[in-house]
Design a protein around this motif. Structure first.
Motif, PDB file in Angstrom:
ATOM      1  N   GLU A   1      -4.857 -25.148 -35.233  1.00 13.41           N
ATOM      2  CA  GLU A   1      -4.452 -24.071 -36.130  1.00 13.41           C
ATOM      3  C   GLU A   1      -5.352 -23.983 -37.350  1.00 13.41           C
ATOM      4  O   GLU A   1      -5.683 -22.928 -37.829  1.00 13.41           O
ATOM      5  CB  GLU A   1      -3.011 -24.312 -36.609  1.00 13.41           C
ATOM      6  N   ALA A   2      -5.716 -25.167 -37.848  1.00 12.87           N
ATOM      7  CA  ALA A   2      -6.397 -25.203 -39.146  1.00 12.87           C
ATOM      8  C   ALA A   2      -7.733 -24.480 -39.109  1.00 12.87           C
ATOM      9  O   ALA A   2      -8.219 -23.997 -40.115  1.00 12.87           O
ATOM     10  CB  ALA A   2      -6.611 -26.648 -39.551  1.00 12.87           C
ATOM     11  N   GLU A   3      -8.376 -24.425 -37.919  1.00 13.32           N
ATOM     12  CA  GLU A   3      -9.728 -23.857 -37.875  1.00 13.32           C
ATOM     13  C   GLU A   3      -9.701 -22.355 -38.085  1.00 13.32           C
ATOM     14  O   GLU A   3      -8.656 -21.754 -38.269  1.00 13.32           O
ATOM     15  CB  GLU A   3     -10.331 -24.153 -36.499  1.00 13.32           C
ATOM     16  N   THR A   4     -10.890 -21.763 -37.959  1.00 14.13           N
ATOM     17  CA  THR A   4     -10.975 -20.311 -38.184  1.00 14.13           C
ATOM     18  C   THR A   4     -10.178 -19.585 -37.117  1.00 14.13           C
ATOM     19  O   THR A   4      -9.990 -20.089 -36.020  1.00 14.13           O
ATOM     20  CB  THR A   4     -12.424 -19.839 -38.025  1.00 14.13           C
ATOM     21  N   GLU A   5      -9.764 -18.401 -37.463  1.00 17.26           N
ATOM     22  CA  GLU A   5      -8.970 -17.669 -36.495  1.00 17.26           C
ATOM     23  C   GLU A   5      -9.774 -16.567 -35.835  1.00 17.26           C
ATOM     24  O   GLU A   5      -9.296 -15.886 -34.962  1.00 17.26           O
ATOM     25  CB  GLU A   5      -7.758 -17.057 -37.198  1.00 17.26           C
ATOM     26  N   LYS A   6     -11.001 -16.388 -36.282  1.00 16.81           N
ATOM     27  CA  LYS A   6     -11.833 -15.364 -35.666  1.00 16.81           C
ATOM     28  C   LYS A   6     -12.263 -15.820 -34.276  1.00 16.81           C
ATOM     29  O   LYS A   6     -12.219 -16.995 -33.976  1.00 16.81           O
ATOM     30  CB  LYS A   6     -13.094 -15.170 -36.519  1.00 16.81           C
ATOM     31  N   MET A   7     -12.751 -14.885 -33.482  1.00 12.91           N
ATOM     32  CA  MET A   7     -13.286 -15.285 -32.178  1.00 12.91           C
ATOM     33  C   MET A   7     -14.641 -15.935 -32.378  1.00 12.91           C
ATOM     34  O   MET A   7     -15.412 -15.526 -33.235  1.00 12.91           O
ATOM     35  CB  MET A   7     -13.492 -14.056 -31.297  1.00 12.91           C
ATOM     36  N   THR A   8     -14.939 -16.907 -31.519  1.00  9.63           N
ATOM     37  CA  THR A   8     -16.291 -17.476 -31.583  1.00  9.63           C
ATOM     38  C   THR A   8     -17.229 -16.488 -30.898  1.00  9.63           C
ATOM     39  O   THR A   8     -16.796 -15.570 -30.205  1.00  9.63           O
ATOM     40  CB  THR A   8     -16.349 -18.810 -30.844  1.00  9.63           C
ATOM     41  N   HIS A   9     -18.519 -16.746 -31.060  1.00  6.91           N
ATOM     42  CA  HIS A   9     -19.517 -15.840 -30.487  1.00  6.91           C
ATOM     43  C   HIS A   9     -19.353 -15.765 -28.962  1.00  6.91           C
ATOM     44  O   HIS A   9     -19.350 -14.687 -28.370  1.00  6.91           O
ATOM     45  CB  HIS A   9     -20.907 -16.358 -30.852  1.00  6.91           C
ATOM     46  N   LEU A  10     -19.178 -16.929 -28.323  1.00 13.05           N
ATOM     47  CA  LEU A  10     -19.055 -16.941 -26.861  1.00 13.05           C
ATOM     48  C   LEU A  10     -17.821 -16.154 -26.418  1.00 13.05           C
ATOM     49  O   LEU A  10     -17.867 -15.376 -25.471  1.00 13.05           O
ATOM     50  CB  LEU A  10     -18.952 -18.370 -26.339  1.00 13.05           C
ATOM     51  N   GLU A  11     -16.724 -16.368 -27.153  1.00 11.12           N
ATOM     52  CA  GLU A  11     -15.498 -15.668 -26.755  1.00 11.12           C
ATOM     53  C   GLU A  11     -15.674 -14.167 -26.856  1.00 11.12           C
ATOM     54  O   GLU A  11     -15.229 -13.414 -25.993  1.00 11.12           O
ATOM     55  CB  GLU A  11     -14.320 -16.112 -27.636  1.00 11.12           C
ATOM     56  N   SER A  12     -16.378 -13.725 -27.913  1.00  6.05           N
ATOM     57  CA  SER A  12     -16.506 -12.270 -28.038  1.00  6.05           C
ATOM     58  C   SER A  12     -17.390 -11.728 -26.912  1.00  6.05           C
ATOM     59  O   SER A  12     -17.173 -10.617 -26.437  1.00  6.05           O
ATOM     60  CB  SER A  12     -17.065 -11.893 -29.405  1.00  6.05           C
ATOM     61  N   LEU A  13     -18.365 -12.539 -26.455  1.00  2.13           N
ATOM     62  CA  LEU A  13     -19.184 -12.072 -25.330  1.00  2.13           C
ATOM     63  C   LEU A  13     -18.337 -11.972 -24.056  1.00  2.13           C
ATOM     64  O   LEU A  13     -18.441 -11.012 -23.295  1.00  2.13           O
ATOM     65  CB  LEU A  13     -20.353 -13.018 -25.087  1.00  2.13           C
ATOM     66  N   VAL A  14     -17.512 -12.989 -23.827  1.00  2.00           N
ATOM     67  CA  VAL A  14     -16.654 -12.945 -22.633  1.00  2.00           C
ATOM     68  C   VAL A  14     -15.717 -11.744 -22.727  1.00  2.00           C
ATOM     69  O   VAL A  14     -15.496 -11.026 -21.747  1.00  2.00           O
ATOM     70  CB  VAL A  14     -15.850 -14.259 -22.495  1.00  2.00           C
ATOM     71  N   GLU A  15     -15.192 -11.497 -23.937  1.00  2.00           N
ATOM     72  CA  GLU A  15     -14.293 -10.355 -24.100  1.00  2.00           C
ATOM     73  C   GLU A  15     -14.997  -9.060 -23.718  1.00  2.00           C
ATOM     74  O   GLU A  15     -14.475  -8.223 -22.995  1.00  2.00           O
ATOM     75  CB  GLU A  15     -13.827 -10.264 -25.561  1.00  2.00           C
ATOM     76  N   LEU A  16     -16.235  -8.943 -24.190  1.00  2.00           N
ATOM     77  CA  LEU A  16     -17.006  -7.739 -23.891  1.00  2.00           C
ATOM     78  C   LEU A  16     -17.220  -7.611 -22.390  1.00  2.00           C
ATOM     79  O   LEU A  16     -17.018  -6.555 -21.789  1.00  2.00           O
ATOM     80  CB  LEU A  16     -18.361  -7.846 -24.603  1.00  2.00           C
ATOM     81  N   GLY A  17     -17.622  -8.731 -21.764  1.00  2.00           N
ATOM     82  CA  GLY A  17     -17.883  -8.712 -20.326  1.00  2.00           C
ATOM     83  C   GLY A  17     -16.633  -8.329 -19.557  1.00  2.00           C
ATOM     84  O   GLY A  17     -16.668  -7.482 -18.659  1.00  2.00           O
TER      85      GLY A  17
END
Length: 1828
Positions: free
Chosen positions: A554-570
């Motif tokens: 929980e403590a970490e950032t809540e934004k998507m990481t770069h890899l996750e945003s690429l997978v989301e796009l794909g």
């Protein structure tokens, strides 16, 4: 259609952009473009006639390039030609400022780009003005003195410009160019490179066949014979290859290349620099000069086809010989070249085939039918490339090269290319252990997708692979392996985009007209539904594993990481492609599945929620009605239920379910606006509920919902992207979808469904704005006026709502209006902005919310800055809103940029280059039309700068200099974008920025100071305010930057401020380009401009400018120029004033001096005050200032140089010889008078005056120029040694300082200090300074300098010696125009000095003296320097001062003679005569130097075409004499040892020792000449070969003495040499002779020599059958050598030759080896005799071993595959496993190597063996067990 269009336009357009016709408002564009074109023509023409280059011409040419971006070449042919001619004249205005020239040149390139539109009849351009432009800029005479500053990009722009104009040069151009540049062809001179690069760039090669005798036939034979005869790849050969490649490509079928083909391929292979052979090969020093792969590819693809099949045979040979290098286990820097070759050759082939078969015929010469590629040619080509491409798929450099190659090869021959790739793909999909195999094969499959799916007549079974591939690819959607996941998405998306996913199985019963394959496809298509559902399951699994809770704390950032945003796009793009291609039945099932997944789970909104919402959005995009019916009511109910109780509204942390439903709702509403209208009451209700939630996450989602609803109703966009217009909803009986597999979209019937906002939608959007935006604005206004308090969070919330309203409805709000800001620039042309229609009629009856938002924001901003400047979050929001107010019209620029990028990527991966004609899939074409619409929206070129913009920019500036650094940097980036948008607004803003730097302004804070500096610096790609190319701006900014050093806010203690000033200064230095002072438009341009006015529709409405106006224009031009000079001088005065200010910190003094040094120019002398300053600064305390001053004074001296008059002469008049006919280069009777002749040197004043001096070394070598320019006689030249009164003011300043002994003392003192110990070199800047002094002032300063020179020469410190060397070289070059008596006395002084210097020379200084003499002799007639040469020749190697001094003297002498090239044969002969007895030197350093000197002596002995035998020394005579002396070594048989004699031994050394010493020197000569000479003297070298083989050692061991190592290097270099066919027999006979020698070392070395020599001359050897036979018999003979090492090396050599297909394993060879193997061995003797070792193996054993080695060589020759003959040979070999040594060892090694290289693909290789063979093999290859 064309016809009707030309009626409305009034002309036939050249070529407009087709996509414009598909826009929803296409009918309005013709009128709009005509209006714009009329404006451009009238204003451009008017600006030229009124002589207003800036701003008029530049403004309207920029408009013209925008016009072309929007409409293509939508003007008549007459206009097109006139535009080109006008721009050509403008670009070639002689004194035009470079930055203007570049802009105009880029436009001209664009106008000339499509050369098929204008034929040679329509347009002819002169080549000379372009050559003058190119020459003055690229070979500028003043740039090295810093009198001119050119941008780096200028070279490429000019090259492209010449390339674009080349097709239109006149027919006589070729001959004129040859006359102009042939005299430069002197191979020893740098002009050679220059001339050949001119030829490559300028020579026209597209003349029609009837003019070929005026085109390439004039030079082809000359150039190709030059190319053939050059052996060591000098740098200019690369340009020749470029020229030949272009020639071949432009004239396929008109040139007979057959005689050269084997030479071409040999050189291509050599230029790949592939490592071969077993010895350590030494690569010569010119590796950098390899051929450009682009040229090679073009050349090869142009040579294919035609009656002779030679090229294809050689190409197959090339690939066969290098195939094994493509195997993934190989890596090296040569691999890049091989891969590029592989990738580009098929593309070039496809381009050629397209040109032959599909391209519209144009005026360019068509390819004759006899030379077109036949089907057989294409098949052979594809087959020759398949093996290397399949190996390269798994290369360490990635599979991209192979994928691109396969894409193009599959267009040519799908049936040959795709099956082997499939064979690799299916197993790769099964493998779990090697994921890289999967990624490589999938990326290759993506390349061939289109060829596979469309099948075609050659490959009808292609489409049947589609479903199995898709189903097997599904497991690749794997959450644990990112790269696999992405490539699988790409794979699925690519295939699905080509195929409608419709179940056609019912057609099997209904239709009877189906082929076998079609029936198969129909039954397979029943699986589509299954595929879609399985794919969705995979995606759901992916989403489940990537929820936030799982992937991170929980403590970490809540934004998507770069890899996750690429997978989301794909994921989202693939899923929407799948849905768009589904039939309605499959879609409904999928929709239900998604709905259930989304509504039965609750996701966090950051990662998994975004992905799920994306999938839901994809559903609602495809079929909005069906999807909204399910989603909207569900979400609305859930939200209203939870939000019903009032506590929720104020909770900080909201309920997850509420957030998830909001997110879902906000995504599914991104659909076609009219489908949303039925739900408007529900949606408005939800908005009112949620926009004012307390929780930030909650109201942000609500804002998104608002944004998306507004966007959907307000924008224009296509609503579907399906691959067939109209979707797939007809019954199967009428329409069979499988016929549409892989079908391209039809550009003429695209049938795009546009969403254009209806009245109802617009009123809904305005209703929302009134309801939501209005109250927020009122609240904020009250807050800003202090009538009401607001919490910071509430302010933020209001700002967020406002921002999303702007983003959603920005396209409905008209742009900001206001009065234009007057008086920014003075122009007589109107500079209006262009307004384009983008489909929206602004409704003026409604409130203009853009203005309203603007007013409130400015009030709010001022309120916050005054009362709560630390509320940075609100400031961030306000900055964003200001940015959108200024620029946002519905799309952001960065979005479009990324869409262009992805559009180009998809286009590249799926295009069909063979058929061309925009045959892309429909979705891609729709995308392109949409991009065209958005480009129109973004076109804000030439926006007028209005008062409202002025206010906003001032606000931004205030923010940019505020207290908090993050606020500053965000505001600055918006400010920079705005500065780039509005015309000339920089001029308005600069004074405001500079106000912060003003030292008198005492209340500036440090933050403001820094902010202002950042504003001046600009960002990396935008405007740099400090350095606008304009006198008005620079005269303000530069002095202000310097003066800011006195500001109270400036502190050099703060590193950030110091760094800022450093960046600012270096950016100005980097970006500064010389700004023009004299701008004038010649009359020729005006005449063309008038023509433009009257020619072709649309004709301008205004009247032509009157004569008065034109006269006025001329006056204004003069006035402007004189104003520019005033500003220039004013700026220099300003800077000097700053420097003279006592309080100025040193840093700013340096910055100012740096600025001053940029202001030196070659067309305007520096004001005297600045001259005094720079001359005084030569003795400044700081080194930096002195350095700048030295180069500045050198420049000033160039400025005030008096011109020397030149007169043309005809060379034939200078000597009594008639002009010779034909081309004869080299030493001829008509250039002998140029050469050095000690009998006729000018030793008297009158001889000196009579003598015609030719300074440049290249004149007269190849041929004479038509007119040779030489200096006029002395009396016509400017007077020398002026008295003080005759000097100009600037000359007096310099004279006074340099004749002052005190000044000179100090100056020399500084010059002889050392700067960085051990790093200093001879400084060309200082040399230029002294050369200038002595050139301009004669010997006036010699008396003062002479004592210093004497003192320095005697001092052996390196810095003192360097200083005197710089002065002396300047002196010698500066005395060019002195009269005889002065020169004579100069040399009387210099010769003793140089003698002293050379005897004091040290290891640190010998390089400087070498440079000194070389510089002094450069471009000088040798007869002017005879004193120097005679002095240097006195006795270079006398041994008195030790070996080192001897070597140095030789080095210095060599420097001087090398500069003189071919003009001093007499000196070279004398030197050789002098050196020959001294070749037996003992000292290594002297030997090396002599070797190098010999190279230069013999360099002139070249074997080039049309060249006379040289009068300089020749290698052949020299070799004869040497061989005589080496006789004692060649005759004896004993080993040659290196005898080292003691120096002091008295007594005559025997001949043998002398010969060894001589040999050492000769080796040094051979090594140093290998890389430097142009041609290799093969016959002479061959006579030394036997000797070298005798000495060269076998092992690689550095402990050998120098002689042996040198011999080895020598052999390595010689074996790499290029051989001609006629030389091969000589070499082979020499090798055969050595192979019979008694020393096994020699026999062994023959083999290593042979390996390299054959590979580096592969095709030359292969074209000579006898040579191949000889090599083969030689290797087989050595296989039976008595020495084991020789036999093994012979086997290695044989296997190498087999591997590169030089020899083939034929039946006789195999039989020969098998027979040898069967030689029976003598029985073993009894044990007790074995103690006496048999040293010599029996002949039988040797023969049997030879047979085994032969078999082993065959097996090792194919390391990566199993040919049919291999299994049997392995069985034969295994029979020898128990023979005596060395046979057993050989068999074991062979088997273990076989196992090692075949292990990777053993599963495939296994198939080649029978079961029995496999049993035997397994036994052999498994290691024996220890415990057996």
């Amino acid at each position: 259609m064309k016809q009707s269009q030309s009626d409305t336009l009034g002309f036939v357009p050249q070529k407009d952009i087709v996509y414009n016709k598909l826009l929803p408002y296409a009918d309005r564009l013709d009128a709009e473009s005509n209006e714009l074109l009329r404006k451009i023509k009238s204003n451009l023409s008017r600006a030229v006639q009124l002589r207003e280059i800036w701003p008029g011409v530049l403004f309207w040419t920029r408009k013209l390039s925008t016009y072309m971006r929007l409409y293509g070449r939508k003007f008549s042919k007459d206009d097109h030609v006139l535009f080109i001619k006008l721009l050509f004249e403008l670009v070639t205005i002689p004194e035009l400022e470079i930055s203007m020239m570049q802009g105009l040149a880029r436009l001209l390139i664009n106008l000339l780009k499509k050369k098929e539109l204008l034929s040679r009849e329509d347009l002819e351009l002169p080549w000379k003005p372009l050559y003058d432009l190119y020459d003055t800029i690229l070979f500028s005479k003043t740039e090295h003195l810093s009198l001119n500053w050119f941008p780096n990009s200028v070279e490429n722009v000019l090259k492209s410009l010449v390339k674009s104009c080349r097709p239109y040069f006149s027919e006589s151009a070729t001959q004129e160019m040859l006359d102009e540049w042939r005299p430069l062809l002197c191979p020893f001179d740098v002009t050679m490179q220059r001339a050949i690069s001119y030829f490559e760039l300028f020579l026209p090669t597209t003349l029609p066949p009837e003019l070929h005798h005026k085109g390439f036939k004039l030079w082809f034979d000359e150039m190709i014979s030059l190319w053939v005869s050059v052996q060591n790849l000098p740098s200019w050969e690369v340009h020749l290859v470029g020229l030949f490649a272009r020639l071949a490509n432009d004239n396929i079928g008109y040139i007979d290349w057959d005689p050269y083909i084997s030479k071409i391929f040999t050189r291509i292979l050599r230029s790949l620099y592939i490592p071969v052979g077993t010895g350590q090969t030494v690569v010569p020093h010119n590796v950098i000069n390899a051929y450009d792969i682009g040229h090679v590819v073009l050349w090869v693809s142009s040579l294919l086809g035609g009656p002779s099949k030679q090229t294809q045979a050689q190409l197959s040979g090339l690939f066969n010989s290098i195939t094994s290098f493509f195997h993934p286990s190989n890596l090296g820097r040569w691999l890049v070249k091989l891969m590029t070759l592989l990738q580009r050759l098929p593309a070039s082939m496809v381009r050629r085939l397209h040109r032959e078969r599909y391209k519209k015929p144009s005026w360019l010469t068509p390819i004759p039918n006899s030379h077109k590629l036949t089907e057989e040619d294409i098949t052979n080509f594809v087959q020759s490339m398949m093996q290397p491409v399949l190996l390269a798929m798994f290369s360490k450099m990635g599979s991209l090269h192979a994928a691109q190659a396969l894409q193009n090869l599959a267009l040519l021959r799908p049936e040959l290319v795709i099956p082997p790739v499939l064979e690799k793909t299916y197993p790769a999909m099964e493998t779990l252990t090697e994921p890289h195999q999967l990624t490589a094969t999938l990326s290759c499959m993506i390349g061939v997708a289109r060829s596979l799916v469309s099948g075609g007549k050659y490959f009808p079974e292609g489409p049947t692979h589609m479903l199995p591939l898709l189903m097997r690819a599904l497991p690749g959607v794997d959450p644990n392996d990112f790269s696999k996941c992405m490539i699988t998405f790409q794979f699925i998306a690519t295939f699905v985009a080509l195929v409608p996913l419709v179940d056609c199985s019912s057609a099997l019963h209904e239709r009877t007209d189906l082929s076998e394959v079609e029936r198969e496809l129909c039954s397979a298509s029943a699986e589509f539904e299954d595929f879609v559902l399985q794919f969705m399951d995979r995606c759901f699994a992916l989403i489940d594993t990537s929820t936030l809770e799982q992937t991170r704390e929980e403590a970490e950032t809540e934004k998507m990481t770069h890899l996750e945003s690429l997978v989301e796009l794909g994921l989202s793009s693939t899923f929407s492609t799948v849905l768009a291609q589904c039939s309605l039945d499959i879609f409904k099932v999928a929709l239900l599945k998604v709905f259930n997944f989304a509504t039965t789970n609750i996701f966090e909104t950051r990662v998994a929620g975004r992905m799920t919402a994306d999938m839901c959005r994809a559903c609602s995009k495809c079929h909005p009605a069906e999807s909204l019916k399910m989603f909207v009511p569900h979400c609305c109910n859930a939200i209203s239920q939870i939000a019903a109780n009032d506590e929720v509204l104020n909770e900080e942390e909201l309920d997850k379910e509420l957030l998830w439903n909001l997110q879902l709702l906000s995504e599914v509403t991104r659909v076609d606006g009219e489908k949303l209208l039925p739900y408007r009451t529900q949606l408005v209700q939800i908005l009112q509920l949620t926009l004012h939630l307390k929780c930030k996450q909650g109201y942000t989602l609500a804002c998104n919902l608002l944004h998306h609803i507004l966007r959907s109703t307000a924008l224009i966009y296509p609503t579907e992207y399906c691959s067939v217009p109209g979707g797939f909803h007809q019954p199967v009986s009428d329409y069979l979808p499988i016929k549409d597999w892989g079908r391209p979209g039809d550009l003429w019937n695209l049938d795009i469904r546009w969403h254009v906002p209806s009245v109802e939608e617009k009123s809904f959007a305005f209703y929302l704005l009134d309801l939501i935006l209005q109250p927020e604005l009122q609240t904020l206004q009250r807050f800003a006026q202090g009538e009401q308090d607001m919490a910071r969070d509430d302010v933020l919330q209001s700002l967020a709502i406002i921002q999303h309203c702007l983003l959603g409805a920005g396209s409905l709000m008209p742009p900001l209006k206001g009065e234009p800001v007057p008086e920014l620039v003075h122009s007589v042309i109107n500079l209006d902005e262009t307004i384009l229609f983008t489909g929206v009629e602004y409704d003026t009856s409604r409130e203009n919310y853009r203005d309203a938002v603007c007013n409130v924001m400015r009030q709010l901003l001022h309120h916050i800055l005054e009362h709560s400047e630390d509320d940075t979050k609100s400031l961030f929001s306000i900055i964003k809103i200001i940015s959108d107010l200024l620029h946002f019209k519905g799309v952001h620029k960065h979005e479009i940029d990324s869409r262009w990028k992805s559009f180009n990527l998809v286009k590249k991966s799926m295009e069909n280059r063979l058929h061309g004609r925009k045959q892309h899939i429909r979705a891609l074409l729709i995308d392109r039309v949409m991009l065209q619409h958005e480009v129109r929206k973004l076109t804000v070129e030439g926006c007028q700068y209005r008062s409202i913009h002025q206010e906003l920019l001032k606000d931004l500036l205030r923010l940019s200099t505020s207290t908090y650094s993050q606020v500053r940097s965000k505001a600055q980036s918006v400010l920079f974008t705005a500065l780039g948008t509005y015309n000339y607004c920089c001029r308005d803003l600069i004074p405001h920025v500079l106000e912060f730097l003003n030292p008198n302004n005492s209340n500036v804070t440090q933050q403001q100071f820094k902010g202002a500096l950042y504003c001046l610096l600009g960002n990396h790609n935008g405007v740099c305010l400090a350095n606008l190319h304009d006198w008005d701006c620079i005269t303000l900014t530069w002095p202000a930057v310097v003066r800011s050093g006195l500001s109270s806010a400036m502190s050099l203690e703060k590193p950030s401020i110091v760094r800022l000033f450093d960046d600012l200064a270096s950016k100005i230095h980097r970006q500064y380009e010389t700004i023009g002072l004299e701008l004038s438009i010649p009359d020729e341009c005006c005449n063309l401009a008038k023509k433009l006015w009257v020619t072709g529709n649309p004709i301008p409405k205004d009247p032509l400018p009157s004569d008065d106006e034109i006269a006025e224009g001329l006056k204004r031009q003069e006035l402007k120029n004189s104003e520019a000079v005033e500003k220039y001088e004013g700026l220099i005065g300003d800077l000097l004033k700053c420097i003279n200010n006592r309080n100025m910190p040193w840093k700013f003094e340096h910055i100012a001096i740096g600025f001053l040094s940029l202001l030196l120019r070659d067309d305007q002398q520096l004001p005297p005050a600045a001259v005094i300053f720079f001359v005084k600064s030569l003795n400044h305390d700081t080194l930096y200032v002195r350095k700048v001053a030295i180069s500045a004074v050198a420049g000033i001296l160039k400025q005030i140089k008096r011109l020397h008059k030149k007169v043309p002469v005809r060379p034939s008049e200078l000597c009594e010889v008639k002009e010779l006919n034909g081309i004869i280069a080299g030493d001829r009777s008509d250039n002998r008078w140029l050469q050095y002749n000690s009998g006729s040197l000018p030793r008297m004043q009158q001889d000196w005056d009579k003598c015609v001096f030719v300074e440049k070394t290249h004149w007269g070598y190849y041929c004479w120029p038509r007119k040779l320019m030489i200096y006029a006689p002395q009396e016509e030249q400017p007077k020398q040694n002026l008295s003080k009164d005759e000097m100009t003011e600037r000359e007096q300043i310099i004279y006074n300082h340099f004749s002052d002994p005190v000044f000179i003392n100090q100056f020399i003192e500084f010059l002889s200090l050392e700067d960085r110990k051990g790093k200093d070199k001879f400084s060309p800047r200082r040399f230029c300074l002294f050369k200038g002094l002595f050139r301009n002032f004669g010997d006036a300063f010699l008396p003062v300098l002479q004592p210093h020179l004497k003192r320095l020469v005697a001092d052996s410190h390196e810095s003192k010696q360097r200083c005197v060397a710089e002065i002396i070289s300047g002196l010698i070059r500066g005395c060019k125009h002195w009269n005889y008596t002065k020169v004579d006395s100069l040399w009387e002084m210099l010769c003793p000095l140089l003698r002293t210097a050379l005897s004091n020379i040290t290891i640190e200084t010998y390089k400087d003296w070498g440079t000194c003499i070389a510089t002094a002799c450069e471009s000088r007639d040798p007869r002017k320097l005879y004193w120097l040469f005679e002095m240097l020749m006195e006795s270079p190697v006398n041994g008195e001062d030790g070996s080192f001094v001897d070597a140095c003297r030789l080095y210095v002498l060599q420097g001087g003679l090398a500069q003189q090239e071919w003009r001093v044969p007499e000196l070279l002969h004398r030197l050789l005569q002098y050196l020959e007895p001294k070749l037996t030197q003992v000292y290594k350093n002297v030997r090396e130097r002599i070797g190098s000197v010999l190279t230069y002596i013999f360099m002139i002995d070249v074997n080039l075409p049309h060249t006379q035998p040289t009068t300089s020394p020749r290698i052949s005579d020299f070799t004869e004499r040497i061989l005589l002396q080496l006789k004692p070594l060649t005759e004896g048989d004993e080993e040659i040892q290196n005898h080292v004699m003691e120096e002091n031994e008295v007594g005559v050394q025997d001949e043998r020792t002398q010969a060894i010493k001589l040999l050492k020197t000769v080796l040094k000569w051979l090594i140093s000449s290998a890389g430097r000479s142009f041609t290799t003297a093969v016959p002479e070298q061959l006579r030394l070969l036997p000797l070298l083989f005798k000495i060269a050692p076998v092992e690689n061991d550095d402990s050998y003495d120098e002689m042996k190592r040198d011999a080895k290097t020598c052999l390595s270099l010689m074996s790499q040499g290029l051989l001609y066919t006629e030389q091969i027999p000589m070499v082979l006979s020499a090798l055969q002779e050595i192979a019979g020698s008694s020393s096994w070392h020699a026999r062994y070395t023959v083999l290593t020599y042979l390996q390299i020599m054959v590979f580096y001359n592969l095709f030359t050897f292969m074209s000579d059958q006898k040579a191949v036979g000889d090599v083969r018999s030689l290797v087989i003979r050595l296989l039976e050598d008595e020495q084991l090492e020789v036999r093994e090396m012979a086997a290695t050599t044989l296997s190498g030759f087999l591997q590169c297909n030089f020899l083939s394993m034929d039946a006789p060879m195999q039989a020969h080896f098998e027979a040898l193997c069967k030689t029976s061995l003598p029985k073993k003797r009894k044990r007790e005799f074995a103690t006496v070792k048999d040293t010599v193996p029996s002949a039988d054993l040797v023969r049997r071993h030879a047979g085994v080695l032969g078999l082993s060589a065959c097996i090792l020759s194919s390391p990566y595959d199993v040919p049919t003959w291999m299994p049997q040979l392995l069985m034969d070999l295994s029979a020898h496993l128990n023979d005596t040594q060395p046979i057993e060892m050989t068999v074991k090694k062979t088997l273990s190597n076989f196992k090692r290289t075949h292990h990777d693909n053993w599963q495939q290789h296994k198939q080649q063996f029978t079961d029995d063979q496999l049993l035997v093999l397994t036994d052999l290859l498994v290691s024996p067990c220890y415990y057996a």
